[in-house]
Design a protein around this motif. Structure first.
Motif, short mmCIF file in Angstrom:
data_model
loop_
_atom_site.label_atom_id
_atom_site.label_comp_id
_atom_site.label_asym_id
_atom_site.label_seq_id
_atom_site.Cartn_x
_atom_site.Cartn_y
_atom_site.Cartn_z
N GLN A 19 0.82 -1.21 0.00
CA GLN A 19 0.00 0.00 0.00
C GLN A 19 0.86 1.26 0.00
O GLN A 19 0.58 2.23 -0.71
CB GLN A 19 -0.91 -0.01 1.23
CG GLN A 19 -2.02 1.00 1.13
CD GLN A 19 -2.71 1.20 2.48
OE1 GLN A 19 -2.61 0.36 3.37
NE2 GLN A 19 -3.39 2.31 2.63
N TYR B 264 -13.21 12.27 -6.83
CA TYR B 264 -12.68 11.04 -6.23
C TYR B 264 -11.69 10.31 -7.14
O TYR B 264 -11.63 9.09 -7.15
CB TYR B 264 -13.81 10.08 -5.84
CG TYR B 264 -14.82 10.67 -4.90
CD1 TYR B 264 -14.44 11.09 -3.62
CD2 TYR B 264 -16.14 10.82 -5.28
CE1 TYR B 264 -15.36 11.65 -2.76
CE2 TYR B 264 -17.07 11.38 -4.41
CZ TYR B 264 -16.68 11.80 -3.16
OH TYR B 264 -17.59 12.35 -2.31
N ALA C 130 -10.20 6.61 -2.27
CA ALA C 130 -9.77 5.96 -1.02
C ALA C 130 -8.40 5.31 -1.23
O ALA C 130 -7.56 5.33 -0.35
CB ALA C 130 -10.79 4.92 -0.61
N ALA C 131 -8.20 4.71 -2.40
CA ALA C 131 -6.90 4.13 -2.71
C ALA C 131 -6.74 4.12 -4.22
O ALA C 131 -7.69 3.83 -4.93
CB ALA C 131 -6.81 2.70 -2.17
N PRO C 132 -5.56 4.41 -4.77
CA PRO C 132 -4.40 4.88 -4.01
C PRO C 132 -4.58 6.34 -3.59
O PRO C 132 -5.27 7.10 -4.26
CB PRO C 132 -3.27 4.75 -5.03
CG PRO C 132 -3.94 4.87 -6.36
CD PRO C 132 -5.31 4.33 -6.21
N TYR D 193 -5.58 3.98 12.01
CA TYR D 193 -5.00 2.67 12.25
C TYR D 193 -4.32 2.60 13.62
O TYR D 193 -3.83 1.55 14.00
CB TYR D 193 -3.96 2.30 11.17
CG TYR D 193 -4.37 2.54 9.74
CD1 TYR D 193 -5.72 2.66 9.39
CD2 TYR D 193 -3.44 2.65 8.73
CE1 TYR D 193 -6.10 2.90 8.08
CE2 TYR D 193 -3.81 2.87 7.42
CZ TYR D 193 -5.14 3.01 7.11
OH TYR D 193 -5.50 3.25 5.80
N VAL E 145 -15.24 5.19 3.54
CA VAL E 145 -14.10 4.45 4.08
C VAL E 145 -14.34 4.28 5.58
O VAL E 145 -14.92 5.15 6.22
CB VAL E 145 -12.74 5.15 3.81
CG1 VAL E 145 -12.53 5.40 2.33
CG2 VAL E 145 -12.66 6.47 4.56
N THR F 271 -15.75 3.75 -5.76
CA THR F 271 -15.30 5.02 -5.19
C THR F 271 -15.86 5.12 -3.77
O THR F 271 -17.06 5.01 -3.57
CB THR F 271 -15.83 6.19 -6.03
OG1 THR F 271 -15.14 6.17 -7.27
CG2 THR F 271 -15.57 7.51 -5.35
N TYR F 272 -14.96 5.29 -2.81
CA TYR F 272 -15.39 5.33 -1.41
C TYR F 272 -15.05 6.69 -0.82
O TYR F 272 -13.88 6.98 -0.58
CB TYR F 272 -14.71 4.22 -0.61
CG TYR F 272 -14.97 2.84 -1.19
CD1 TYR F 272 -16.13 2.15 -0.86
CD2 TYR F 272 -14.09 2.25 -2.08
CE1 TYR F 272 -16.39 0.90 -1.40
CE2 TYR F 272 -14.34 1.01 -2.63
CZ TYR F 272 -15.49 0.34 -2.29
OH TYR F 272 -15.75 -0.89 -2.83
N TRP G 274 -8.85 -2.97 5.55
CA TRP G 274 -9.81 -2.62 4.49
C TRP G 274 -9.11 -1.80 3.42
O TRP G 274 -9.23 -2.06 2.22
CB TRP G 274 -10.99 -1.83 5.07
CG TRP G 274 -11.98 -1.45 4.02
CD1 TRP G 274 -13.05 -2.18 3.59
CD2 TRP G 274 -11.99 -0.24 3.24
NE1 TRP G 274 -13.71 -1.51 2.60
CE2 TRP G 274 -13.09 -0.33 2.36
CE3 TRP G 274 -11.17 0.89 3.20
CZ2 TRP G 274 -13.39 0.68 1.45
CZ3 TRP G 274 -11.47 1.88 2.28
CH2 TRP G 274 -12.56 1.78 1.43
N GLN G 275 -8.33 -0.80 3.89
CA GLN G 275 -7.65 0.10 2.97
C GLN G 275 -6.71 -0.66 2.03
O GLN G 275 -6.61 -0.34 0.85
CB GLN G 275 -6.86 1.13 3.79
CG GLN G 275 -6.09 2.15 2.98
CD GLN G 275 -6.99 3.26 2.49
OE1 GLN G 275 -8.00 3.56 3.11
NE2 GLN G 275 -6.64 3.86 1.37
N SER G 276 -6.05 -1.68 2.55
CA SER G 276 -5.09 -2.37 1.68
C SER G 276 -5.75 -3.50 0.89
O SER G 276 -5.20 -3.95 -0.10
CB SER G 276 -3.91 -2.90 2.50
OG SER G 276 -4.35 -3.89 3.38
N PRO H 11 -10.32 -1.34 -1.70
CA PRO H 11 -10.41 -0.43 -2.86
C PRO H 11 -9.28 -0.67 -3.86
O PRO H 11 -8.27 -1.26 -3.52
CB PRO H 11 -10.30 0.96 -2.24
CG PRO H 11 -9.65 0.78 -0.93
CD PRO H 11 -9.85 -0.64 -0.50
N GLY H 12 -9.50 -0.19 -5.06
CA GLY H 12 -8.44 -0.25 -6.08
C GLY H 12 -8.44 -1.56 -6.86
O GLY H 12 -9.16 -2.48 -6.60
#
Lengths: 313, 382
Positions: free
Chosen positions: A95, A182, A265-267, A281, B188, B246-247, B376-378, B381-382
């Protein structure tokens, strides 16, 4: 003759002897005057940075005992200089690498766009004294007066799926027009908006300082406008351009609000990643490592600024 | 309202709901008849959203100070709990050194954590007599070390113009997402509890009940591999989520998408959903419905630090806000669920909340939730 010469030397010598005491005093007064702000900066900024670096190397005691009491996934050493385990862990994290890549290309693209637009505005203002030129140069500074949060929201709304651009495209029967809310492309738009005023101010004032005679001389010997820009204006305005580029790069790299609100949200960029790591986190130690990476990147860019400044002198 | 995940929000994001919710004016009429002889100052730390800040500043505190003229309440507000960690550290240090931390009462996401770390005073009916009116199950997560005084839960909001049938279960929602690509979204997990509740519900499909309970009350990183299947399912949903996955960073942005008609369904906090309907942020075609089993929700707690010279005053304030008059004001001003059992409330309020049911799932503990946010983040999404 020789006597006279000695006299002058003596007198100069006397002056030279007299001056150390006076300049010592001046030096001391200067130091005393500069000490409070420097001390304050060291205490409020420098000291926490040192504590943060020490924490990122695994020292969880002392000044870091309060934060380490609640943190998760900590790496801790009891003695010695510390460990780089955490750096290894963070830097090899998938990430992180994806977000680092996003940060670098968003920064590069934003800098290129800011410079291109600022140069465009600056050249127009330099060569045209019309009302429109002055209006454009005044308007390009407007973002300076609009809070970033509000601007980010406005940009998000404007480019979103139900925003103005999509609606206008829809009315023109273009149904698959891309939505930039976004997305990282939207983030680039936001970064350009935020950083344009500084770029324009730097480059416009730099161009204004170049004397007309140089431009006229170039035109007299038959150089085209493009050639004049390339061979006279660009080299003579290199320093302000480099300053604008480095400040924009550092600002974009460390930004939070624009990528947090407009981006996906990512990346995401390293600013939101560091904030998330710290808050969401509950991993302050990992957040320190990300902050250090950002710091090292900024130092790299800062070196270019220092070099340009030194050369400019 | 669970405020733990809300720290990252930018204050302006909640302004729409919050400002609307603080329209109610405070009245000076009080249910307390006997003026009390209590006197002193309470320092009250609260973290959370602006609507709750105004609930206290405009209504609960003035009413209390009116009933207890000798007592002054000094409110320390931390938007979205950004100072929660510092305050917790202060409480922990106060506990260790035996010295007063400076706080006499707490509200917000940190209370559960403080209660679980044993930093708070036990609450029984002798300290707060009206706590007998609270459903005992509401004390489970904090083991009587804190007192619930209002609640909210995560519901599913759907636009009935497009989603003709109300979803009844999580699988109904998942089916809707798959059959209507791009018309569902959630935020998110660090951007608000509504998105996080939906994620936890999906993960919990594959987590045994006993382990869910453990994750709600403590920190068990070894259980986190039970989440893998749920994360895979969420990742597979990406292409059917709004704009191909898209979050938004905050739940308010999701509410705006629902309000503007860009999406047709999303999770929503009960209090914020009701406020949005009241203010017109949601069109009248938006309905709120509860799933079975319900998404998470739960009470907001008040806690009293173990070391405080003003405990008596804090208990009197806690007892005061449990009074049915103040509870009704909480319902009216922030659309919160009453902290006391509905049977103690007026018929109209009972009717308003009748369809919500009384149960909700237990959210994961703060540390489990922090790990969930990261994973969740890793993974998704994506």
């Amino acid at each position: 003759m020789a006597e006279q010469g000695t006299g002058i030397i003596d007198r100069l010598g006397a002056r030279r002897r007299a001056s150390p005491a006076a300049s010592d005093r001046q030096w001391l007064v200067g130091l005393l005057m500069v000490l409070p702000p420097v001390g304050l900066v060291f205490f409020l900024v420098g000291f926490p940075i040192v504590v943060g670096i020490v924490y990122s190397l695994g020292h969880t005691g002392g000044f870091n005992s309060a934060i380490s009491e609640l943190a998760q996934h900590q790496v801790s050493v009891s003695s010695g200089p510390g460990t780089l385990v955490l750096y290894q862990q963070v830097v090899l994290d998938h990430q992180f690498l994806v977000d680092l890549a996003a940060t670098l290309w968003v920064t590069a693209l934003s800098v290129v766009l800011v410079l291109a637009i600022a140069w465009g505005v600056a050249l127009y203002v330099r060569f045209s004294d019309s009302l429109l030129a002055r209006a454009i140069s005044a308007l390009s500074v407007v973002p300076l007066f609009i809070p970033v949060v509000i601007a980010s929201y406005a940009i998000l709304a404007f480019w979103s799926g139900t925003g103005f651009v999509r609606s206008a495209a829809d009315h023109l029967a273009v149904t698959n027009f891309p939505t930039l809310g976004y997305t990282l492309a939207g983030v680039v738009i936001g970064q350009v908006w935020v950083n344009l005023p500084f770029g324009v101010l730097m480059i416009v004032s730099g161009l204004q300082r170049i004397p007309d005679v140089l431009i006229d001389a170039s035109r007299d010997v038959g150089a085209s406008l493009a050639r004049t820009v390339r061979s006279v204006l660009v080299p003579m305005n290199a320093l302000p351009t480099i300053i604008a580029a480095t400040f924009t790069a550092i600002g974009v790299m460390g930004s939070f609000t624009v990528p947090f609100l407009i981006g996906p949200a990512a990346p995401t960029m390293l600013g939101p990643l560091a904030t998330n790591t710290f808050q969401s986190y509950n991993e302050p130690q990992q957040a320190e490592v990300i902050a250090m990476v950002l710091f090292i990147l900024a130092v790299g860019v800062g070196a270019a600024y220092v070099w340009a400044n030194a050369r400019g002198r | 309202m669970r405020t733990n995940g809300w720290r990252a929000l930018v204050p302006t994001l909640v302004a729409a709901v919050a400002l609307a919710a603080c329209g109610g004016t405070s009245t000076s009429t009080s249910t307390q008849t006997a003026k009390s002889s209590l006197s002193g100052t309470i320092t009250f730390y609260m973290s959370g959203d602006v609507n709750i800040q105004h609930l206290w500043l405009d209504t609960l505190i003035p009413d209390y100070e009116n009933a207890y003229p000798g007592v002054k309440v000094n409110l320390v507000y931390s938007a979205h709990g950004v100072e929660d960690a510092t305050t917790l550290a202060k409480l922990a240090q106060s506990q260790q050194s035996g010295q007063y931390s400076g706080f006499d009462m707490l509200e917000g996401g940190l209370v559960t954590e403080a209660a679980q770390s044993g930093l708070l005073t036990k609450i029984t009916t002798s300290e707060v007599p009206r706590s007998s009116e609270i459903d005992p199950s509401e004390f489970t997560a904090v083991q009587h070390d804190a007192m619930p005084y209002r609640g909210s839960k995560v519901l599913i909001a759907y636009n009935s113009d497009y989603a003709k049938k109300a979803p009844k279960t999580l699988s109904d929602v998942l089916n809707f997402i798959r059959s209507h690509p791009g018309k569902f979204d959630y935020n998110v997990p660090s951007g608000g509890g509504s998105g996080q509740a939906f994620i936890e519900a999906v993960l919990n499909q594959y987590v045994p009940k006993a382990d869910q309970q453990k994750m709600g009350l403590g920190y068990y990183p070894s259980l986190e591999n039970l989440w893998n299947q749920g994360f895979d399912q969420l990742h597979a949903l990406n292409s059917d989520i709004y704009q191909n996955g898209t979050y938004p960073a905050s739940q308010d942005q999701v509410y705006q998408l629902l309000g503007s008609g860009a999406i047709w369904m999303s999770p929503v906090w009960s209090d914020q959903g009701l406020s949005a309907l009241k203010t017109g942020e949601f069109p009248p075609s938006v309905r709120l419905t509860e799933l079975s089993p319900p998404l998470y929700g739960g009470p907001a707690y008040l806690g009293v630090p173990a070391i405080s010279p003003h405990k008596k005053l804090a208990f009197s304030l806690m007892n005061f806000v449990l009074g049915s008059a103040e509870q009704a004001k909480i319902v009216q001003q922030v659309q919160g669920l009453p902290g006391i059992r509905l049977s103690y409330m007026s018929t109209s309020i009972r009717k308003q909340f009748a369809s919500f049911g009384t149960n909700e799932s237990l959210p994961y503990s703060a540390k489990m939730a922090a790990d969930l946010n990261r994973l969740w983040q890793s993974k998704v999404p994506g």
